[in-house]
Design a protein around this motif. Structure first.
Motif, PDB file in Angstrom:
ATOM      1  N   GLU A  12       0.858  -1.185   0.000  1.00  0.00           N
ATOM      2  CA  GLU A  12       0.000   0.000   0.000  1.00  0.00           C
ATOM      3  C   GLU A  12       0.893   1.235   0.000  1.00  0.00           C
ATOM      4  OE1 GLU A  12      -3.257   2.235   2.949  1.00  0.00           O
ATOM      5  OE2 GLU A  12      -2.212   0.419   3.602  1.00  0.00           O
ATOM      6  N   VAL A  13       0.636   2.158  -0.910  1.00  0.00           N
ATOM      7  CA  VAL A  13       1.378   3.416  -0.945  1.00  0.00           C
ATOM      8  C   VAL A  13       0.823   4.322   0.147  1.00  0.00           C
ATOM      9  CG1 VAL A  13       1.953   5.461  -2.293  1.00  0.00           C
ATOM     10  CG2 VAL A  13       1.878   3.218  -3.401  1.00  0.00           C
ATOM     11  N   LEU A  14       1.651   4.641   1.118  1.00  0.00           N
ATOM     12  CA  LEU A  14       1.229   5.494   2.229  1.00  0.00           C
ATOM     13  C   LEU A  14       1.501   6.962   1.941  1.00  0.00           C
ATOM     14  CD1 LEU A  14       2.561   3.322   5.207  1.00  0.00           C
ATOM     15  CD2 LEU A  14       0.250   3.369   4.245  1.00  0.00           C
ATOM     16  N   GLN A  15       2.536   7.221   1.159  1.00  0.00           N
ATOM     17  CA  GLN A  15       2.874   8.604   0.800  1.00  0.00           C
ATOM     18  C   GLN A  15       3.518   8.600  -0.575  1.00  0.00           C
ATOM     19  OE1 GLN A  15       4.329  11.783   3.652  1.00  0.00           O
ATOM     20  NE2 GLN A  15       6.247  11.247   2.655  1.00  0.00           N
ATOM     21  N   ASP A  16       2.905   9.312  -1.495  1.00  0.00           N
ATOM     22  CA  ASP A  16       3.354   9.298  -2.885  1.00  0.00           C
ATOM     23  C   ASP A  16       4.046  10.622  -3.211  1.00  0.00           C
ATOM     24  OD1 ASP A  16       3.799   8.596  -5.464  1.00  0.00           O
ATOM     25  OD2 ASP A  16       1.762   8.992  -6.156  1.00  0.00           O
ATOM     26  N   ARG A  17       5.220  10.813  -2.598  1.00  0.00           N
ATOM     27  CA  ARG A  17       6.017  11.999  -2.852  1.00  0.00           C
ATOM     28  C   ARG A  17       7.301  11.579  -3.549  1.00  0.00           C
ATOM     29  NH1 ARG A  17       6.573  15.118   2.734  1.00  0.00           N
ATOM     30  NH2 ARG A  17       8.753  14.977   2.121  1.00  0.00           N
ATOM     31  N   THR A  18       7.688  12.328  -4.582  1.00  0.00           N
ATOM     32  CA  THR A  18       8.880  11.938  -5.331  1.00  0.00           C
ATOM     33  C   THR A  18      10.129  11.984  -4.472  1.00  0.00           C
ATOM     34  OG1 THR A  18       9.134  14.215  -6.115  1.00  0.00           O
ATOM     35  CG2 THR A  18       7.915  12.684  -7.530  1.00  0.00           C
ATOM     36  N   ASP A  19      10.161  12.912  -3.486  1.00  0.00           N
ATOM     37  CA  ASP A  19      11.356  13.027  -2.650  1.00  0.00           C
ATOM     38  C   ASP A  19      11.331  12.058  -1.473  1.00  0.00           C
ATOM     39  OD1 ASP A  19       9.185  14.520  -1.539  1.00  0.00           O
ATOM     40  OD2 ASP A  19      10.589  15.485  -0.166  1.00  0.00           O
ATOM     41  N   ARG A  20      10.165  11.485  -1.147  1.00  0.00           N
ATOM     42  CA  ARG A  20      10.106  10.570  -0.015  1.00  0.00           C
ATOM     43  C   ARG A  20       8.905   9.652  -0.117  1.00  0.00           C
ATOM     44  NH1 ARG A  20       9.194  11.840   6.312  1.00  0.00           N
ATOM     45  NH2 ARG A  20       7.230  10.923   5.765  1.00  0.00           N
ATOM     46  N   PRO A  21       8.925   8.717  -1.072  1.00  0.00           N
ATOM     47  CA  PRO A  21       7.818   7.755  -1.147  1.00  0.00           C
ATOM     48  C   PRO A  21       7.847   6.815   0.051  1.00  0.00           C
ATOM     49  CG  PRO A  21       9.580   7.120  -2.639  1.00  0.00           C
ATOM     50  CD  PRO A  21       9.954   8.463  -2.087  1.00  0.00           C
ATOM     51  N   VAL A  22       6.675   6.488   0.551  1.00  0.00           N
ATOM     52  CA  VAL A  22       6.552   5.582   1.695  1.00  0.00           C
ATOM     53  C   VAL A  22       5.569   4.479   1.318  1.00  0.00           C
ATOM     54  CG1 VAL A  22       5.971   5.365   4.144  1.00  0.00           C
ATOM     55  CG2 VAL A  22       6.958   7.508   3.283  1.00  0.00           C
ATOM     56  N   VAL A  23       5.977   3.224   1.472  1.00  0.00           N
ATOM     57  CA  VAL A  23       5.165   2.088   1.052  1.00  0.00           C
ATOM     58  C   VAL A  23       5.088   1.077   2.186  1.00  0.00           C
ATOM     59  CG1 VAL A  23       4.915   0.212  -0.618  1.00  0.00           C
ATOM     60  CG2 VAL A  23       5.881   2.405  -1.353  1.00  0.00           C
ATOM     61  N   ARG A  24       3.869   0.620   2.456  1.00  0.00           N
ATOM     62  CA  ARG A  24       3.696  -0.494   3.400  1.00  0.00           C
ATOM     63  C   ARG A  24       3.819  -1.796   2.629  1.00  0.00           C
ATOM     64  NH1 ARG A  24      -0.429  -3.921   4.998  1.00  0.00           N
ATOM     65  NH2 ARG A  24      -2.018  -2.801   3.771  1.00  0.00           N
ATOM     66  N   VAL A  25       4.627  -2.694   3.157  1.00  0.00           N
ATOM     67  CA  VAL A  25       4.771  -4.035   2.598  1.00  0.00           C
ATOM     68  C   VAL A  25       4.469  -5.021   3.718  1.00  0.00           C
ATOM     69  CG1 VAL A  25       6.281  -5.680   1.442  1.00  0.00           C
ATOM     70  CG2 VAL A  25       6.545  -3.224   0.996  1.00  0.00           C
ATOM     71  N   GLY A  26       3.257  -5.575   3.700  1.00  0.00           N
ATOM     72  CA  GLY A  26       2.847  -6.441   4.794  1.00  0.00           C
ATOM     73  C   GLY A  26       2.842  -5.674   6.106  1.00  0.00           C
ATOM     74  N   GLY A  27       3.599  -6.162   7.077  1.00  0.00           N
ATOM     75  CA  GLY A  27       3.662  -5.509   8.385  1.00  0.00           C
ATOM     76  C   GLY A  27       4.846  -4.587   8.545  1.00  0.00           C
ATOM     77  N   THR A  28       5.426  -4.142   7.417  1.00  0.00           N
ATOM     78  CA  THR A  28       6.576  -3.245   7.476  1.00  0.00           C
ATOM     79  C   THR A  28       6.330  -2.003   6.628  1.00  0.00           C
ATOM     80  OG1 THR A  28       7.695  -4.292   5.587  1.00  0.00           O
ATOM     81  CG2 THR A  28       8.148  -5.197   7.780  1.00  0.00           C
ATOM     82  N   VAL A  29       7.124  -0.977   6.881  1.00  0.00           N
ATOM     83  CA  VAL A  29       7.072   0.264   6.120  1.00  0.00           C
ATOM     84  C   VAL A  29       8.450   0.496   5.510  1.00  0.00           C
ATOM     85  CG1 VAL A  29       6.798   2.766   6.247  1.00  0.00           C
ATOM     86  CG2 VAL A  29       5.259   1.280   7.545  1.00  0.00           C
ATOM     87  N   HIS A  30       8.470   0.796   4.204  1.00  0.00           N
ATOM     88  CA  HIS A  30       9.714   1.023   3.471  1.00  0.00           C
ATOM     89  C   HIS A  30       9.755   2.479   3.016  1.00  0.00           C
ATOM     90  CE1 HIS A  30      10.562  -3.436   2.388  1.00  0.00           C
ATOM     91  NE2 HIS A  30       9.636  -3.396   3.329  1.00  0.00           N
ATOM     92  N   ARG A  31      10.914   3.124   3.228  1.00  0.00           N
ATOM     93  CA  ARG A  31      11.108   4.476   2.716  1.00  0.00           C
ATOM     94  C   ARG A  31      12.600   4.678   2.436  1.00  0.00           C
ATOM     95  NH1 ARG A  31       8.786   8.208   7.086  1.00  0.00           N
ATOM     96  NH2 ARG A  31       7.905   6.305   7.914  1.00  0.00           N
ATOM     97  N   PRO A  32      12.950   5.626   1.559  1.00  0.00           N
ATOM     98  CA  PRO A  32      14.363   5.837   1.255  1.00  0.00           C
ATOM     99  C   PRO A  32      15.152   6.226   2.512  1.00  0.00           C
ATOM    100  CG  PRO A  32      12.982   6.944  -0.363  1.00  0.00           C
ATOM    101  CD  PRO A  32      12.070   6.487   0.730  1.00  0.00           C
ATOM    102  N   ALA A  33      16.312   5.601   2.675  1.00  0.00           N
ATOM    103  CA  ALA A  33      17.193   5.975   3.778  1.00  0.00           C
ATOM    104  C   ALA A  33      17.821   7.336   3.489  1.00  0.00           C
ATOM    105  CB  ALA A  33      18.271   4.916   3.963  1.00  0.00           C
TER     106      ALA A  33
END
Length: 269
Positions: A12-33
């Motif tokens: 699930e896309v939680l935040q669709d920003r080009t500078d900081r996209p945030v995506v939920r993958v199952g029970g985790t959240v992925h974002r650029p370090a």
């Protein structure tokens, strides 16, 4: 060989920003370090160690691959966040709970003194001097995860860094008192009518643990001014998000908010 019948984790896309996209993958959240991600992870690891239940838990930092940047992976906290948070903090139960959440965070981080001084966004280092601690620096209703009017999580730690204790309190008060005109309170912030701002400020201060509200309005105005300067600084440094904000007239919007706060200080004192 992978099993073609194996079910992939829900995304699930939680935040669709080009500078900081945030995506939920199952029970985790992925974002650029980011360069300051090690500092944030050190803070989150400390909060986990002292059993602060509201912060995400750190899982991993995935290395960069091809054009994909390094990615931090933290736990997902289910509940309502973002715009839904405004209605929850309008309720006095939610207001009190938010104040206690900030108090509990400050208590959890007050004695933190890691051997290696963390390096935060903006190049700040360490955990602060006398009267300071590592502030969240973005403590608003939208960054609280809610179950009805009960907080169950606290998100978006990217602006964390050392500062005076009142820095977090004043920042929160701007949004929960709130320091906004009546039309915005009713139209956008979910209030049923004109809020009793002085009462709300006093409730938050008392639940946080303050015994005196003198000067809090001035603290909020100072935070608003600092916020304007911060956005302008980041834009001048070329940060994409802040460049867009300045181009859209955001500095004028903040200046108008400051002017309203100065003209209506009597509503809070």
């Amino acid at each position: 060989m992978s099993d073609p019948n194996e079910q992939l984790p829900e995304t699930e896309v939680l935040q669709d920003r080009t500078d900081r996209p945030v995506v939920r993958v199952g029970g985790t959240v992925h974002r650029p370090a980011q360069p300051w991600t090690p500092a944030i992870h050190a803070l989150l690891d400390h909060l986990a160690a002292v059993d602060f239940p509201y912060s995400p838990r750190v899982f991993d930092v995935l290395p960069a691959t091809g054009t994909a940047p390094a990615t931090e992976v933290v736990s997902y906290i289910p509940g309502e966040s973002g715009p839904a948070g405004w209605a929850n903090v309008v309720d006095e139960k939610g207001l009190r709970a938010a104040a206690r959440l900030l108090r509990d965070y400050h208590q959890a981080v007050a004695e933190w003194s890691p051997a290696t001084p963390p390096v935060w966004s903006g190049g700040r280092t360490g955990t602060g001097g006398p009267g300071e601690l590592v502030c969240h620096n973005d403590f608003g209703p939208w960054n609280i995860v809610w179950n009805d009017v009960t907080p169950v999580g606290l998100l978006d730690w990217e602006y964390a860094g050392p500062g005076p204790v009142m820095q977090d309190v004043a920042y929160a008060l701007e949004y929960v008192a709130p320091f906004r005109d009546d039309e915005m309170c009713v139209r956008w912030l979910r209030y049923p009518g004109r809020p009793d701002r002085r009462r709300r400020l006093e409730i938050f201060a008392t639940e946080y643990g303050l015994t005196d509200t003198t000067g809090l309005a001035d603290e909020v105005i100072a935070i608003q001014r600092a916020g304007l300067d911060f956005v302008r600084q980041l834009a001048e440094e070329g940060h994409e998000r802040q460049v867009e904000m300045v181009a859209s007239g955001y500095l004028t919007e903040i200046a108008n908010r400051i002017r309203w706060s100065e003209d209506h200080r009597h509503l809070f004192d």
